[in-house]
Motif scaffolding. Structure first.
Motif, mmCIF file in Angstrom:
data_model
loop_
_atom_site.group_PDB
_atom_site.id
_atom_site.type_symbol
_atom_site.label_atom_id
_atom_site.label_comp_id
_atom_site.label_asym_id
_atom_site.label_seq_id
_atom_site.Cartn_x
_atom_site.Cartn_y
_atom_site.Cartn_z
ATOM 1 N N TYR A 138 28.715 57.495 -72.008
ATOM 2 C CA TYR A 138 28.967 56.544 -70.929
ATOM 3 C C TYR A 138 30.321 55.894 -71.169
ATOM 4 C CZ TYR A 138 28.524 52.455 -67.924
ATOM 5 O OH TYR A 138 28.743 51.499 -66.972
ATOM 6 N N GLN A 139 31.164 55.981 -70.176
ATOM 7 C CA GLN A 139 32.472 55.328 -70.227
ATOM 8 C C GLN A 139 32.327 53.938 -69.625
ATOM 9 O OE1 GLN A 139 35.508 56.968 -71.295
ATOM 10 N NE2 GLN A 139 36.264 54.873 -71.309
ATOM 11 N N LYS A 140 32.550 52.927 -70.433
ATOM 12 C CA LYS A 140 32.445 51.559 -69.931
ATOM 13 C C LYS A 140 33.452 51.342 -68.806
ATOM 14 C CE LYS A 140 31.131 49.115 -74.146
ATOM 15 N NZ LYS A 140 31.567 48.020 -75.032
ATOM 16 N N PRO A 141 33.031 50.635 -67.767
ATOM 17 C CA PRO A 141 33.970 50.349 -66.670
ATOM 18 C C PRO A 141 35.164 49.531 -67.170
ATOM 19 C CG PRO A 141 31.720 49.734 -66.082
ATOM 20 C CD PRO A 141 31.708 50.096 -67.526
ATOM 21 N N LYS A 142 36.324 49.882 -66.678
ATOM 22 C CA LYS A 142 37.559 49.159 -67.005
ATOM 23 C C LYS A 142 37.798 49.074 -68.510
ATOM 24 C CE LYS A 142 37.036 46.412 -62.857
ATOM 25 N NZ LYS A 142 36.817 45.111 -62.289
ATOM 26 N N SER A 143 37.429 50.130 -69.211
ATOM 27 C CA SER A 143 37.581 50.141 -70.661
ATOM 28 C C SER A 143 37.851 51.566 -71.122
ATOM 29 C CB SER A 143 36.295 49.624 -71.316
ATOM 30 O OG SER A 143 36.330 49.823 -72.704
#
Length: 177
Positions: A138-143
């Protein structure tokens, strides 16, 4: 504590024993594959859920756990907007459901012939699930931070208070498809 991977080792070796009847060893191997992966997944989710008080932990310790575990992953996928993660969770649930159906066929459908091909099907499901356990991300939003591994992803969503609830899982378990 029992090493769950022993079930997989038995499942891999059992079909090669020449002195055992083919169908019996195929049926048994498929059952061991199922329980190896079911127990692994259940332990991961139970560890995440153990301190939540909504009933998921208890559900996973009940006879309904076999149906609840894939429903848990389906429910989580419904809560997620990221396509690759959503798809991976659905794939995980489907592979577990397929493996369970195969295991149930081996245990209960004595009029159905089980061949080595079914063992291969079980191995494929196991491989899909094991890869998902390891590679789910999972790619953290805005990160730039990427969370990798089923347990880590579940912990992240637990911290965000976005894991499935008992009622959501029950609804998925008994929803007609």
């Amino acid at each position: 504590m029992f090493n769950i991977d022993e079930f997989k080792e038995i499942a891999e070796k059992l079909p090669t024993f020449k002195s055992l009847p083919n169908e019996g060893k195929y049926r048994t191997a498929i059952g061991r594959y199922y329980y190896c992966i079911f127990l692994k997944l259940r332990e991961i989710v139970k560890e995440i859920e153990q301190d939540r008080e909504d009933g998921i932990y208890e559900l996973l310790n009940s006879g309904k756990a076999h149906k609840a575990l894939p429903a848990y992953f389906r429910t989580l996928s419904d809560k997620i907007r990221v396509d690759n993660l959503k798809n991976d969770l659905i794939t995980l649930a489907e592979a577990l459901e397929d493996l369970r159906k195969l295991r149930n066929m081996c245990d209960y459908d004595v009029d159905v012939s089980i061949s080595f091909t079914k063992v291969i099907e079980a191995e494929i499901d196991i491989e899909i699930i094991e890869q998902t356990i390891t590679n789910l991300s999972y790619q953290k939003p805005k990160s730039k931070t990427k969370i990798v591994g089923l347990k880590n992803v579940l912990e992240y969503f637990k911290d965000k208070d976005n894991l499935p609830t008992y009622n959501e899982v029950i609804n998925i378990m008994y929803r007609r498809r």
